[in-house]
Motif scaffolding. Structure first.
Motif, mmCIF file in Angstrom:
data_model
loop_
_atom_site.group_PDB
_atom_site.id
_atom_site.type_symbol
_atom_site.label_atom_id
_atom_site.label_comp_id
_atom_site.label_asym_id
_atom_site.label_seq_id
_atom_site.Cartn_x
_atom_site.Cartn_y
_atom_site.Cartn_z
ATOM 1 N N LEU A 30 29.205 66.805 -39.598
ATOM 2 C CA LEU A 30 29.815 66.704 -40.927
ATOM 3 C C LEU A 30 30.976 65.722 -40.985
ATOM 4 O O LEU A 30 31.632 65.609 -42.031
ATOM 5 N N THR A 31 31.253 65.016 -39.875
ATOM 6 C CA THR A 31 32.403 64.111 -39.831
ATOM 7 C C THR A 31 32.442 63.118 -40.989
ATOM 8 O O THR A 31 33.494 62.936 -41.620
ATOM 9 N N PRO A 32 31.340 62.423 -41.312
ATOM 10 C CA PRO A 32 31.412 61.474 -42.436
ATOM 11 C C PRO A 32 31.826 62.130 -43.746
ATOM 12 O O PRO A 32 32.576 61.534 -44.532
ATOM 13 N N PHE A 33 31.356 63.360 -43.971
ATOM 14 C CA PHE A 33 31.663 64.037 -45.230
ATOM 15 C C PHE A 33 33.090 64.595 -45.221
ATOM 16 O O PHE A 33 33.751 64.637 -46.271
ATOM 17 N N LEU A 34 33.573 65.011 -44.042
ATOM 18 C CA LEU A 34 34.976 65.430 -43.946
ATOM 19 C C LEU A 34 35.905 64.246 -44.175
ATOM 20 O O LEU A 34 36.924 64.363 -44.874
ATOM 21 N N LEU A 35 35.550 63.093 -43.594
ATOM 22 C CA LEU A 35 36.331 61.882 -43.843
ATOM 23 C C LEU A 35 36.227 61.475 -45.309
ATOM 24 O O LEU A 35 37.210 60.999 -45.904
ATOM 25 N N GLY A 36 35.038 61.668 -45.885
ATOM 26 C CA GLY A 36 34.872 61.360 -47.305
ATOM 27 C C GLY A 36 35.752 62.232 -48.177
ATOM 28 O O GLY A 36 36.341 61.764 -49.154
ATOM 29 N N PHE A 37 35.859 63.519 -47.813
ATOM 30 C CA PHE A 37 36.758 64.415 -48.549
ATOM 31 C C PHE A 37 38.205 63.937 -48.438
ATOM 32 O O PHE A 37 38.949 63.948 -49.418
ATOM 33 N N GLY A 38 38.600 63.500 -47.221
ATOM 34 C CA GLY A 38 39.956 62.975 -47.042
ATOM 35 C C GLY A 38 40.197 61.731 -47.881
ATOM 36 O O GLY A 38 41.263 61.586 -48.508
ATOM 37 N N LEU A 39 39.222 60.822 -47.917
ATOM 38 C CA LEU A 39 39.362 59.615 -48.739
ATOM 39 C C LEU A 39 39.433 59.966 -50.225
ATOM 40 O O LEU A 39 40.237 59.397 -50.974
ATOM 41 N N ALA A 40 38.567 60.898 -50.642
ATOM 42 C CA ALA A 40 38.604 61.323 -52.047
ATOM 43 C C ALA A 40 39.956 61.930 -52.394
ATOM 44 O O ALA A 40 40.496 61.707 -53.488
ATOM 45 N N PHE A 41 40.518 62.682 -51.466
ATOM 46 C CA PHE A 41 41.829 63.296 -51.656
ATOM 47 C C PHE A 41 42.901 62.223 -51.831
ATOM 48 O O PHE A 41 43.799 62.344 -52.677
ATOM 49 N N LEU A 42 42.811 61.125 -51.040
ATOM 50 C CA LEU A 42 43.799 60.053 -51.108
ATOM 51 C C LEU A 42 43.627 59.187 -52.349
ATOM 52 O O LEU A 42 44.612 58.735 -52.940
ATOM 53 N N LEU A 43 42.372 58.942 -52.742
ATOM 54 C CA LEU A 43 42.098 57.998 -53.825
ATOM 55 C C LEU A 43 42.093 58.647 -55.198
ATOM 56 O O LEU A 43 42.077 57.936 -56.211
ATOM 57 N N ASP A 44 42.104 59.969 -55.251
ATOM 58 C CA ASP A 44 42.030 60.654 -56.541
ATOM 59 C C ASP A 44 43.243 60.328 -57.422
ATOM 60 O O ASP A 44 43.097 60.114 -58.633
ATOM 61 N N GLY A 45 44.428 60.266 -56.821
ATOM 62 C CA GLY A 45 45.630 59.930 -57.592
ATOM 63 C C GLY A 45 45.565 58.546 -58.204
ATOM 64 O O GLY A 45 45.769 58.388 -59.429
ATOM 65 N N PRO A 46 45.285 57.485 -57.409
ATOM 66 C CA PRO A 46 45.138 56.142 -58.001
ATOM 67 C C PRO A 46 44.042 56.075 -59.060
ATOM 68 O O PRO A 46 44.189 55.349 -60.057
ATOM 69 N N VAL A 47 42.943 56.821 -58.880
ATOM 70 C CA VAL A 47 41.869 56.812 -59.882
ATOM 71 C C VAL A 47 42.361 57.405 -61.194
ATOM 72 O O VAL A 47 42.112 56.854 -62.285
ATOM 73 N N ASN A 48 43.075 58.520 -61.126
ATOM 74 C CA ASN A 48 43.604 59.137 -62.344
ATOM 75 C C ASN A 48 44.593 58.213 -63.046
ATOM 76 O O ASN A 48 44.589 58.097 -64.280
ATOM 77 N N TRP A 49 45.459 57.561 -62.259
ATOM 78 C CA TRP A 49 46.441 56.637 -62.857
ATOM 79 C C TRP A 49 45.730 55.473 -63.536
ATOM 80 O O TRP A 49 46.070 55.096 -64.673
ATOM 81 N N THR A 50 44.743 54.887 -62.870
ATOM 82 C CA THR A 50 44.001 53.759 -63.444
ATOM 83 C C THR A 50 43.227 54.198 -64.678
ATOM 84 O O THR A 50 43.157 53.470 -65.684
ATOM 85 N N MET A 51 42.642 55.400 -64.633
ATOM 86 C CA MET A 51 41.898 55.922 -65.778
ATOM 87 C C MET A 51 42.805 56.069 -66.997
ATOM 88 O O MET A 51 42.418 55.707 -68.125
ATOM 89 N N ASN A 52 44.010 56.575 -66.808
ATOM 90 C CA ASN A 52 44.954 56.726 -67.929
ATOM 91 C C ASN A 52 45.339 55.389 -68.523
ATOM 92 O O ASN A 52 45.509 55.250 -69.736
ATOM 93 N N ARG A 53 45.487 54.361 -67.665
ATOM 94 C CA ARG A 53 45.811 53.031 -68.172
ATOM 95 C C ARG A 53 44.647 52.453 -68.977
ATOM 96 O O ARG A 53 44.856 51.783 -70.002
#
Length: 376
Positions: A30-53
């Motif tokens: 499950l390593t790729p998916f655990l890393l994917g969860f970590g990336l999603a966790f990191l990128l979720d904030g920038p995505v929300n900020w960009t979406m609001n703009r």
């Protein structure tokens, strides 16, 4: 019932090695998916900020979210590629020069020790003999050559790593795009298993954990990246050797709270003393200025003061986390302790409230709160 529990515990301990091997296999799978969860966790904030703009241009929420995910993902990939394109060649050059000059640094260290021994009348013949018997230069060069040979033979592992990285990024994109559905599935499972009261507690606690970890991890990574860049360019301006390598060391170790700056600065200072003592003095002053600027300006701007615990508890959590889980424990010890601290604090407040007790700050005795039953 006790007999059943004892039998389960016996079977668990008897097959503990098989269980550990099974868990390790599952985690590896499950390593790729655990890393994917970590990336999603990191990128979720920038995505929300960009979406609001983007929504400010009267775009629909669905379109804004899709564009935000695409923009953030493209910028993230370009950032990784640019970092490797700039950093890796410079880092390889620094390491190559360092390896080639290592024997000279060892000779210079022996000269410094000999000079100090003659000045203070100390017999270090046994120490010098130990240096000669260890043959540090040849041993170090053989170790580096062996490592390089192994790295060249790890081409399959590199391909495997690249494949996992691509799968992780794709998984992160899908997780962010389908975030609402995944969160709803999680809520359904929580309330189905634990009921309303415990489910509400888990939901609130999960949001607190998300906010703490997201703020702490993203903030620390951003802060450490900035400090690493400042150190790199500062070493170039000050004409200190091995600027990329020093910047990388300081940036990585700066992730660890409290002890990180020392873990990064001490080996660099020792290295610069061997090259030229004045370099070590210049770097020590420079890194002291950077750490003061980081602690008083950069880190407060990025992280703020929202962890809610004192410096003593930060030191305590870093020490305990490092003792139990090494560098990872030192990094994650603070947010984990914050969550435990807040949970115990909430439980204590609820317990005191149920018992109608108040603990004033200026008194050493507990006061019982009077409950007034007012009737109309």
């Amino acid at each position: 019932m006790s007999l059943i529990i004892a039998m389960i515990a016996f079977l668990f301990l008897w097959r503990i090695n098989d269980l550990i091997h099974f868990v390790g296999s599952v985690v590896s799978l499950l390593t790729p998916f655990l890393l994917g969860f970590g990336l999603a966790f990191l990128l979720d904030g920038p995505v929300n900020w960009t979406m609001n703009r983007l929504m400010e241009f009267n775009l629909s929420p669905k379109l804004s979210r899709s564009l935000a995910i695409a923009i953030v993902t493209i910028f993230f990939v370009l950032f990784i590629l640019f970092t490797f394109w700039v950093l890796i060649p410079s880092l390889i050059d620094s390491i190559t020069v360092f390896v080639n000059n290592f024997s000279g640094y060892v000779s210079q260290l022996e000269n410094i020790l000999t000079h100090l021994a003659e000045r203070y009348n100390i017999d270090i013949s046994a120490l010098l003999s130990s240096f000669e018997s260890m043959n540090i230069s040849d041993t170090f060069q053989k170790m580096v050559q062996s490592s390089m040979t192994k790295m060249m033979s790890y081409s399959i592992d590199i391909i495997h790593f690249a494949t996992n990285a691509i799968i992780s990024l794709a998984a992160a994109v899908y997780m962010i795009a389908d975030k609402e559905h995944l969160l709803r599935t999680f809520k359904v499972l929580v309330y189905m298993i634990f009921g309303q009261n415990k489910g509400n507690f888990i939901q609130i606690y999960s949001m607190d954990a998300k906010n703490v970890f997201q703020q702490y991890i993203v903030g620390n990574l951003t802060d450490s990246f900035i400090i690493g860049l400042i150190t790199w360019f500062g070493c170039i301006v000050l004409k200190l050797p091995y600027a990329p390598m020093i910047g990388l060391i300081v940036g990585i170790t700066n992730i660890i709270p409290v002890f990180g700056p020392f873990l990064g600065a001490i080996p660099v200072i020792i290295l610069l003393v061997l090259i030229k003592p004045m370099y070590a003095v210049i770097f020590a002053v420079f890194i002291l200025i950077i750490q003061q600027m980081d602690g008083n300006v950069i880190k407060p701007l990025i992280l703020g003061d929202k962890l809610g615990i004192s410096g003593f508890w930060i030191l305590f959590s870093v020490s305990i986390g490092g003792a139990l889980f090494g560098a990872v424990g030192m990094f994650l010890g603070v947010p984990v302790f914050v969550l435990i601290y807040e949970a115990l604090k909430d439980i204590a407040e609820i317990s005191l409230k149920e018992r109608h007790l108040v603990i004033p700050d200026s008194s050493s005795v507990v006061i019982e709160q009077k409950v007034k039953n007012e009737t109309k």
